[in-house]
Design an enzyme around this catalytic site. Sequence first.
Site, PDB file in Angstrom:
ATOM      1  N   TYR A   6       0.652  -1.672   0.125  1.00 14.90           N
ATOM      2  CA  TYR A   6       0.442  -0.546   0.253  1.00 14.90           C
ATOM      3  C   TYR A   6       1.189   0.759  -0.305  1.00 14.90           C
ATOM      4  O   TYR A   6       1.025   1.857  -0.483  1.00 14.90           O
ATOM      5  CB  TYR A   6      -0.946  -0.263   1.117  1.00 14.90           C
ATOM      6  CG  TYR A   6      -1.461   1.472   0.976  1.00 14.90           C
ATOM      7  CD1 TYR A   6      -2.908   1.844   0.663  1.00 14.90           C
ATOM      8  CD2 TYR A   6      -1.000   2.566   2.246  1.00 14.90           C
ATOM      9  CE1 TYR A   6      -3.480   2.593   0.916  1.00 14.90           C
ATOM     10  CE2 TYR A   6      -2.215   3.570   2.292  1.00 14.90           C
ATOM     11  CZ  TYR A   6      -3.000   3.901   1.267  1.00 14.90           C
ATOM     12  OH  TYR A   6      -3.423   4.948   1.605  1.00 14.90           O
ATOM     13  N   ARG A  30       1.864   8.426  13.411  1.00 19.14           N
ATOM     14  CA  ARG A  30       0.716   9.307  13.762  1.00 19.14           C
ATOM     15  C   ARG A  30      -0.610  10.426  13.504  1.00 19.14           C
ATOM     16  O   ARG A  30      -1.093  10.471  14.664  1.00 19.14           O
ATOM     17  CB  ARG A  30       1.747  10.765  13.210  1.00 19.14           C
ATOM     18  CG  ARG A  30       1.355  12.321  13.595  1.00 19.14           C
ATOM     19  CD  ARG A  30       1.734  13.302  12.712  1.00 19.14           C
ATOM     20  NE  ARG A  30       1.066  13.353  11.476  1.00 19.14           N
ATOM     21  CZ  ARG A  30       1.579  14.152  10.280  1.00 19.14           C
ATOM     22  NH1 ARG A  30       2.582  15.095  10.291  1.00 19.14           N
ATOM     23  NH2 ARG A  30       0.837  14.152   9.222  1.00 19.14           N
ATOM     24  N   ARG A  83     -10.971   4.592   8.266  1.00 15.56           N
ATOM     25  CA  ARG A  83      -9.132   3.739   7.929  1.00 15.56           C
ATOM     26  C   ARG A  83      -8.674   3.204   8.582  1.00 15.56           C
ATOM     27  O   ARG A  83      -8.814   3.827  10.423  1.00 15.56           O
ATOM     28  CB  ARG A  83      -8.875   5.188   6.734  1.00 15.56           C
ATOM     29  CG  ARG A  83      -9.717   5.252   5.449  1.00 15.56           C
ATOM     30  CD  ARG A  83      -8.902   6.888   5.068  1.00 15.56           C
ATOM     31  NE  ARG A  83      -8.719   8.030   6.109  1.00 15.56           N
ATOM     32  CZ  ARG A  83      -8.310   8.777   5.763  1.00 15.56           C
ATOM     33  NH1 ARG A  83      -8.469   9.015   4.561  1.00 15.56           N
ATOM     34  NH2 ARG A  83      -8.345   9.566   6.784  1.00 15.56           N
ATOM     35  N   PHE A 111      14.673  20.600  -1.273  1.00 17.34           N
ATOM     36  CA  PHE A 111      13.142  19.666  -1.336  1.00 17.34           C
ATOM     37  C   PHE A 111      12.793  18.150  -1.223  1.00 17.34           C
ATOM     38  O   PHE A 111      11.721  18.249  -0.080  1.00 17.34           O
ATOM     39  CB  PHE A 111      12.681  19.727  -3.048  1.00 17.34           C
ATOM     40  CG  PHE A 111      11.753  18.994  -3.867  1.00 17.34           C
ATOM     41  CD1 PHE A 111      10.491  19.612  -3.423  1.00 17.34           C
ATOM     42  CD2 PHE A 111      11.826  17.985  -4.095  1.00 17.34           C
ATOM     43  CE1 PHE A 111       9.163  18.644  -3.227  1.00 17.34           C
ATOM     44  CE2 PHE A 111      10.390  16.724  -4.388  1.00 17.34           C
ATOM     45  CZ  PHE A 111       9.082  17.761  -3.910  1.00 17.34           C
TER      46      PHE A 111
END
Lengths: 286, 486
Positions: B181, B228, B238, B298
Site C-alpha cells: 500500500y 501519527r 480507515r 525539497f
Amino acid sequence: MDAIQEQHLEWSITVLDIVLPKAPRDNVVYEIGDVTNLKSVTAIIDRIKPKVIIHTAGLVPELAGRYGRKLKERVWDINVNGTRNMLSAAKKAGVEAFAAAEALVLSANTPLLSTCSLRPSVLFGPGDYQLIPPIHAMIPKRETNFIIGPGSNLWDVTYAPNIADAHILAVENLLSSSPTAAGEAIFISNEQPITFRDFCLAVWKEFGHIPKWEVHIPVSVANLAGWVAEWVTWVTGTPTTVSRGSVLDAVGTRYCSGEKARRLLGYKPRVGIEEGIRISCNVSTQ
Amino acid sequence: MPTATEVLYYAIHFGELRQIIQWQTWHDPVHNRDPEKEAPSLQICFDFLDKTSRSFSSVIQELHPELLVPVALFYLILRGLDTIEDDMTVSLKEKDPLLRQFYKNTEKEGWNYDGNGPNEKDRELLVQFQNVTEEFRKIKPVYRDIIKDITEKMGNGMADYCANAEHNANGVETIDDYDLYCHYVAGLVGNGLTRLFVESGLANQALLSRPQLQESMGLFLQKTNIIRDIKEDLDDKRRFWPKEIWSKHVDKFEDLFDPKNKEAALNCSSEMVLNSLEHADQCLFYLAGLKEQSVFNFAAIPQSMAIATLELVFRNPNIFKGNVKITKGEACRIMMQSTQNLQLVCEVFRQYTRKIHKKNTPRDPSFLKISIACGKIEQFIESIYPSQDPKKIIEAQGAPPPDPTPASEAEAKNKAMAEEAKWDTIYLLAAVLGTLFTISCLMIGTAWLFGARFDVALDQLSKGKLSKPTGDEAQSIIQKYDHGEL
C-alpha cells in the site's frame, strides 16, 4: 565443534587441549598437550599429521583480572608463545591450512602453508564464562543503575557459534584452489552494533530485572575510581571490578566493518544478537 | 494571526520563537518563481498548490526553474487522484475505472470532474482541473511521460486497494500488504521524482539503479504519517496499521484506544516506529546523490520532519487520543538545518535517533530491535562523516606512523592513554584541592573579619589544650594575652 560436525561430517577431528572435556563427543579423538610446550606439541602434531589446524587456544582473563598485573605473563605465554609453537609444529608436519589469530600467523603464510587470521569482536554464547555471568552478577550487587559516561558508545558483540562458522569458512577458503583469505586478517562480528548499556539491559531483562532508575557517572570520576582501585589491587594483591582499563572498555566505541568477511569468506552472522542473548541466558539459568 | 494559546506557548518557549524569527528573517530561497511571467492557468495551479498542501507548497515553489512546474503539476495530479480515492461518497463502480484511467485525463483539453461529495476538502481542484491539464500539455514530453507512468501505476494500485477494502473490514492485513500500500501511494512518488531529478541533470544518475533507496524515501514519510494519524484515520473509518503487528498486542483494533491497554498500545506503536525507522539510513544514502541545492532542500526537509515526527510519536500515548505534531519553532529549526548540506541533515537524524534511543525501554518487546536500528543509523552517519581522523590522531600523539607490528602499536596507544588518564587525575585533584583552599580562605578570612583570635587558638593548641574552653575560661585566657601576665 558443533558447527564442524554439522557442516563437514567427512572431516575427522582431533582436539588438543590441556584437559579432557567433561562430556567427550562421539567421533572425536582427544589429545592432551600444552601449547606452551613446543616439544609436546610437535610430537602430537607429527603423529596426527593434520591437514588443517584451527588454533583457538587463548586466554582472556575474566573482567576482574583482565587489567591486573598478575596474569600478564601467563596470558602472553599462552596467546603468543602457544601460537608460535603450534605454527612451528605445523610447518614441520606439512599442514596445509592454519586459521587463527594475528600477526605471527600472518607472517607465516607461505604457498605450502596457507594461514589466515580472524579477528572476532567480544564474544558471548551458551557456556560463556566471561561476559554474561559478570553482567548477570551485577543484579544482586545492585550495580545496574549506574552508567559510566553518556552510554551512547556502540559496541558489536558476536554470538560465539557465528565465529565457529567463520572458522569453517576460513578453512574451506584456505583449502580451495584460490585461497583468497591466505595471509589476510579478517574482522568477524555480528554486524549489529548496539550500545553496551542496551546489551546489558537486554541480558538483565532475560533474568527478569529492569533497573528502575539510572545515574550517569562522568568518565573522569570513574577513571579516578579505577586509578585508586588499581593501587589498592597493587598493595593488597586482590582483584577489583573497576580499573581504568575496564572503564575504557565500558565507554569505548567498538565495532568494525563486516565487508571483508562477506567478500572473502562469504560470512554472514547466522544467529542475530537478540536470539543469541536469549539462548545464552537460558543456558546460564540452567 | 497567532492564537492566544500560541502566544502563551512562545512566551514560555522563547528559544523556539527565536527559531521562527530566524527562519523568517534569514531563509533565502535558492530560486524564486516569477508570477508575473506566468500564464493565468499556471497562476491558478500555484493557488491550488497553496490550498492543497501545507508542507510541500513552499519547498516546491523554491525549486530550480527547470523542475518547478513539472513537480508542481505532478503534485496536483496525484492530489487529484487521491481526492477520488479518498471520497467514500463515490461508488466503487464509478471509482475503479476513474482511478485506472486517470493518467489519460491529465492531457485532455478541458477535462475536469465534479462527482466528488460536497464535503471533500480538495473537491474544487478537480472541478477546475482543466487548468492543470492545460499546463501539463506545455511541459517537456520526457517529464510528461514520467508523470503519466507514475499516475497510471498509482491509479491501478489504488483501485486494487479500494476493491480489496470493500471486502475486508479489517483494513491492512500483513506487513507485506502494508508495504505494498505504501509503495503505491508513496514509493512510486519517490521513483517518479528520482526520474525527474536525474532527467533534468540535477541528481546523480546512480540513484536510478537503486530502487530500494527511492522506495525508502517515500515509505519513511508515509509510514511515519500513518503512525501519527492513527486517531484521525480511525475517526474517518480507515485503518492502515497492519493486523500482523497490532494483533500481537491487542485482540481488537479498537482496543488500542482504550486507556486500559495503554502499555500494549505503546508497545504496538513501538513496533510500528521500528518498522518505519528501518528506512532512515537509506534516506540519508539517497540524499547524498542530490547535486542541486533546491532539489536537496525539497527532498531533505520532509525527511528531517519525518525523523522528528517519529521521535515525537515514539512511546507517546497521545497519538491514540488526538493529533500530535511538532511545534512551529522546532519545524523552523529543522528547516534551517535541512537547507544547507547533508552533514547537517545527518546531525538532525543523529539527534532524533539518540532521543528515540533514550526513550527506548527494556520493558518494550521491540527494545533490542529498536536499539539495533538506532545503531545502524549512527553507524551509517559515522561511515560517511567519520568523527575520528586517523591521521590527525597520530599527529596529535606526536608519534611516527604506526609500526606494522601490533604489539608496539598497542603499547604506544596504552602509553598515550595512561598519560591522558594521569593528567585527568592530576587536574581533578588540583581542582578539588583548589576549591577546598579557596573555601578555607573565605571562611578563615570571614572569621578574622569578625574578630576571631587565631593567635590565641594556635598557641593554646600547641600547649596541648584540645577541648573547647567554657565561656568564662575563654575570657580569662584572652585577657591574659591582651594584657600580658599581670
